[in-house]
Structures are given as C-alpha cells and as structure tokens.
Design a protein around this motif. Structure first.
Motif, short mmCIF file in Angstrom:
data_model
loop_
_atom_site.label_atom_id
_atom_site.label_comp_id
_atom_site.label_asym_id
_atom_site.label_seq_id
_atom_site.Cartn_x
_atom_site.Cartn_y
_atom_site.Cartn_z
N GLU A 219 0.81 -1.20 0.00
CA GLU A 219 0.00 0.00 0.00
C GLU A 219 0.85 1.27 0.00
OE1 GLU A 219 0.23 -2.27 2.37
OE2 GLU A 219 0.79 -1.33 4.26
N HIS B 103 -8.24 -4.84 0.00
CA HIS B 103 -7.31 -4.75 1.14
C HIS B 103 -6.38 -3.55 0.99
CE1 HIS B 103 -4.82 -6.63 4.37
NE2 HIS B 103 -3.86 -5.97 3.76
N HIS C 24 -6.13 0.29 3.04
CA HIS C 24 -4.92 0.82 3.68
C HIS C 24 -4.73 2.32 3.40
CE1 HIS C 24 -3.01 -2.51 5.65
NE2 HIS C 24 -2.74 -3.20 4.56
N GLU D 159 -3.28 -4.33 10.01
CA GLU D 159 -3.39 -5.41 9.02
C GLU D 159 -4.61 -6.31 9.28
OE1 GLU D 159 -2.06 -5.57 6.29
OE2 GLU D 159 -0.27 -4.33 6.47
N TYR E 287 -2.62 -11.02 10.64
CA TYR E 287 -3.58 -10.84 9.55
C TYR E 287 -4.83 -11.68 9.81
CZ TYR E 287 -0.13 -8.69 6.37
OH TYR E 287 0.78 -7.87 5.78
ZN ZN Z 1 -2.05 -5.14 4.38
#
Ligand code: ZN
Length: 586
Positions: free
Chosen positions: A255, A290, A294, A324, A394
């Motif tokens: 990101e 995802h 971010h 995360e 995660y």
């Molecule tokens: Zn990530």
C-alpha cells in the motif's frame, strides 16, 4: 531554483540498471550525509536496499568529492559549499512489489530502493525527472506522483519528464511503473482512479475488473466519509493508481498513500465473456479491497511509531493486528457489502480463515499484539516451526475485528458497529495526517478508550482476552444472535499432522504440527518420506496410503534424514477438528 532534484534513467535494461543523478543545491557545509532506507513501509523486514547500489560518486562540478561510508547504508560527502551532483546505479531485478525491476519490457521502482535521502533536507520539496533516452519511445509512465505542473520540463500525463513530491517521505511513497501496460481508468466518488496491468494476459476482461474495483472504491470512500464522499488520497495526488504486475503464480500487494503495487497470477484475471467469479478472481478483488482500505488504515491512520517512519532501523508496533488484521476483515466485508459476493461465499471465506487460524498451535503461545511487535523477526522470518510458535496478525487479527464488530453491534443494540470506531480513528488521526505537523499516530493504550468513545461499548475484556491474550475469539457465541452457527467436528481420518512438498518424485515434510502423530513419532521437518509399512511413498500417493489406516493404528515409517535411512514407529492420531460456518435455515 530546485534544492533537491533526482533524475532516474533506465540505462541498461538487459543489465537491469537504473542510473540516478541527485542534485543538491545547498549541501550542508559540514559534509552532506546521504542514506538509503533499510526497509519499505508496509513490509516489516529490514531489507538493506543499499546492497544494490553501485558506483556511487559525488562532484561539485569541478572536482570529485570523496565519500566516507558511515554504515552499510549511509555515506558522507566531503564538505563543499557548492552545489553537488551525486551519481550511482541501482541493480533492479527483484520481481516483487517491494523493490525495483527493469528489463526491456518494463521498469518499476519504489523510491525506497533508488532515492538517497538528503539528511537535514528531508522536508524540502523534491523534484523527480524521469528520463528514458535509450529505450523505445512508446513507453509511458504510470504513477500517483503529481507532475511538476508549471515547471520547465514538466511531465505530461503518463509522460517522461518532471514530477514533484512535497518532501522525501512523499517522494518514496509513489512507486513508478514504465512501459506499455494495459490501462483503464474510472471515477469513484468523482475521483480519478487508474488501473495499470503489466504482463501478458490474453483476453483479460479489464472492464470487468475496473467495474468491480469502482464499486469497492466507492463503498470504502463512503464508509469513511459518509457526508462528503471525499476520496482520501486527494491530499497527495489527483488520482489513485493500481499498478499490477502479472506473472505465472505470484500474489501480493503493498500500500501507498495514493497508489498500490500489486502482483498477481495470470490465471486469476477474469476472461472476456466469462461471468463466473472464480476463486482466483475473488482473491484478486480481495487484494484490491485490502490495499485500497490501507489508504485510510495505515497510510493515514498510523501507529505512533510510524508518524513519521524511521527507515534506518526496525520500528516495531504492537498494533499491526489493527492495521493489518482490521484491514483483512474489511477487505472481504466490502466484497460482501457491495454485493460482489453473496453471504454464502463470504461465510466460506471466514470458515477458511477460522480453520487456518485454529490449526496453528502457535496461536495459543503468541497474542496478535505480540505477533505485531515481533513481525520483524518472526512473521517476516518464518521457518518450519512458525506454525507451532506464532500466530498471524492478519488472519487472527481479522477474526478479532469480526468478533469486536459483532460485540459492538450486540451491546449497542445494532446502533453502532466497528465502522464507527474506524471513522473515529479517521477523524482523530487520518484525515489531516499529511496536512498537519507534528504527526500524530495511534498508541496502544488509546485503543480501548477510543472504542468506548466511538461506540459506547467497553471492549476491555474482549481486547484483553483475544488481542492481548491468546484465547480463541468466541465467534460461535457472538454470531448466534445473528443466526449464524460456527460448529466444529473431529474427523475420524487418521493423519500424520504434517505439511509436505513434492521434491523430484518424493514427498518431503516441510512442517510438523506440535503434538501431532508425526511429532510424537519422531519425524521432523526436512525428512523425505520413503515408505509407510514398507510401501514406497512417492510424490502423489501419501493421502491414498494413509486412507487405508484407522485412527490409533501404528505404522512403520522410513525416511531419509541427512541422506541416512531412519525408521520410526508412528501412531496415527485423528485429524484435528475442523469448523463449519453456516447461516441457520429457517
Ligand atoms: Zn495489508
């Protein structure tokens, strides 16, 4: 007058070399110090990018200036009162989202791999001149770094020429792709988004990808800014860029403040004329969701230690389970909320996550907070024993987010949710992050009070037990009020409790689950399976061989360990229990 100007040229595609020139108009008279970051934000491992620097020299235009190396990634130039030009080359042959890559088909770089930091002048605007004299002139440039509008030599959109960054931190947060990629753009909440695909993919349905991605972006923008629908990256760029490198079998993303670098598999890209949502394409959409999430959560809402980043050394934070883990929760949630997947498909994803988390004995030894803090030397340095020793911030982090969301909804009678917490973080830390100094980030001790402030729910016990502690998130209890059941059953299949890989016609053990059959019988990671009860194990027949046994049967297993034949007596225990997640039928 440009105080800091970088010029980068893909000078030798076959040798994978970028040439970089750095002009410093006002070097510090005591001897300018330069350094290259040791890590790239978003990927928590010291990578020593300076190992790819070659032939570093400095000149004041008349004479060469000697350079002293202060450590492996820092140099000091001999004192000079005149402007200095520094020249070096960077070897770029790392096919990942984290470094740089160059050949005759394309170039890609992260600033952390190629641009030396000018110490003491980090806050000055940086100009970047991207040049390409030696390569085919049909290449374009794709980046979220703004063009240096109004300057001589300013790049046109997708062109070579001059770009401008607000400061060094900004400069290294806009990766650049150059070449002849497939490109598509769309607007989400009125803001421009570009998607850039490098690599050959016959009949890729790029319009479908853009359509689906637009839904994800619109939804996320409205989630954080329900009133203004203001895209977050407009503080840094007039566009957001998804740059995807497509290969045979890779997966990953990194990101940035107004872009993301992705790597994905050819087979996961949707084919023109096929409407099915394959598991591969679903995974790719999850990755897009995802990384885009971010843009808020970690690129603007940040842990205190990243505000600002210290790129000279590892800087651990106990909060990656939020940055995360929560992002991993929202990535698939957004696919569900936008209708890209239905609830059944969503629950199947959660079921997979629960089974993956709960199969690892390490989850009972390490909390997600500790896993976050130790990411630098544990999560990012995994070995054969990791599943017995650590938990993923995660996957377990996403279950903590799910559990917390359900708890908040339950305790607030459906009036509040985790979204309210995210919006409060955005308001307090994120929205003005790049507009204000000094930078302010989230501290661990603020988490529980901020959940309370955002939702009225006291999450002390929840956070203490499931994020700071090692208990499993009780989704079976939390979900029942919403009509979803998490059930578990112990399988009656005999198992070795190992992970394996095929190595030239044989099966090699890669991981051994603690207290499983193989562990208790004496087998080890690295062993090559030779025979079970004197029948040869090849690279395909292990499951078939094991299927002939019942739980608690004893077998003789031969393996090669360090080329020596060894024999073990192994009692085959039951397969670990597995979880099923389903909506109750009425
Ligand atoms: Zn990530």
């Amino acid at each position: 007058m440009k105080d800091i100007l970088y010029r980068i040229t893909p000078i030798d595609p076959a040798g994978h070399l970028f040439a970089i020139e750095l002009h410093i108009s006002k070097p510090t008279p005591k001897g300018q110090i330069l350094s290259l970051p040791t890590w790239i934000p978003g990927s928590y491992l010291v990578r020593d990018f300076s190992r790819h620097i070659q032939g570093l020299t400095a000149t004041d235009g008349k004479k060469d200036l000697p350079l002293t190396k202060l450590d492996n990634h820092t140099w000091q130039i001999a004192p000079s009162t005149k402007a200095i030009t520094v020249r070096y080359r960077v070897y770029a042959w790392d096919l990942s989202v984290r470094a740089a890559h160059l050949d005759e088909s394309h170039g890609f770089f992260n600033g952390t791999s190629v641009f030396l930091q000018v110490h003491g002048q980090e806050e000055k605007p940086c100009y970047l001149d991207i040049q390409c004299p030696t390569i085919k002139n049909n290449w374009g440039v794709y980046t979220s770094l703004p063009e240096a509008k109004g300057e001589r030599g300013a790049a046109k959109r997708h062109g070579f020429g001059l770009y401008k960054a607000a400061n060094y931190d900004d400069l290294i947060d806009h990766p650049v792709e150059m070449g002849t990629p497939a490109v598509i753009s769309f607007e989400a909440c009125g803001a421009l988004h570009e998607m850039v695909f490098t690599g050959l993919v016959p009949n890729m349905d790029i319009e479908r990808i853009a359509r689906d991605t637009a839904k994800i972006c619109e939804y996320q923008i409205k989630l954080f800014e329900p009133k203004t629908h203001q895209a977050p990256f407009l503080d840094s760029s007039d566009r957001y860029v998804f740059m995807t490198m497509i290969t045979g079998s890779d997966y990953g993303g990194l990101e940035h403040r107004a872009s993301t670098a992705l790597i994905a598999s050819r087979g996961d890209m949707p084919v023109l004329g096929q409407n099915e949502l394959t598991d591969g394409y679903l995974q790719f959409l999850g990755l897009i969701s995802h990384e885009y999430f971010h843009t808020w959560n970690v690129k603007r809402i940040k842990p205190q230690v990243f505000a600002p980043y210290d790129l000279t050394k590892a800087t651990p934070t106990p909060l990656l389970w939020i940055f995360e883990g929560f992002t991993s929760y929202y990535d698939d949630q957004v696919l569900l909320r936008t209708g890209l997947i239905d609830e059944e498909r969503y629950l199947a994803l959660i079921q997979k996550t629960i089974n993956s988390v709960c199969s690892g004995p390490g989850r009972l030894k390490q909390s997600v907070a500790d896993s976050s803090f130790d990411a630098w030397n544990k999560y990012y340095k995994q070995d054969e024993n990791s599943l017995n020793a650590i938990v993923s911030y995660y996957t377990k982090g996403s279950l903590v987010a799910l559990g917390l969301d359900l708890l908040i909804q339950q305790e607030s009678g459906g009036k509040k949710s985790l979204d309210d917490f995210m919006r409060l973080l955005w308001k307090k830390f994120g929205r003005d992050f790049y507009r204000k100094s000094p930078k302010k980030g989230l501290r661990e001790e603020q988490v529980i009070p901020l959940i309370k402030e955002a939702t009225g729910v006291d999450a002390t016990e929840f956070v203490t037990r499931y994020a700071l502690g090692t208990e499993d998130v009780p989704l079976d209890k939390l979900w029942t009020t919403q009509g979803i059941t998490v059930s578990t059953k112990t399988s009656k299949t005999a198992s070795l409790h190992i992970k394996t890989k095929a190595v030239s016609g044989t099966t090699q053990i890669t991981h051994i689950y603690e207290n499983g059959s193989a562990h208790l019988g004496g087998l080890s990671a690295g062993d090559t399976l030779v025979a079970i009860d004197n029948i040869r194990v090849d690279d395909k027949n292990l499951d078939k061989l094991l299927a002939r046994y019942r739980v608690n049967d004893k077998v003789i297993i031969h393996v090669f360990r360090r080329d020596e034949l060894r024999q073990f007596k192994v009692k085959l225990l039951a397969e670990v229990h597995s979880f099923t997640v389903k909506r109750n039928k009425h």
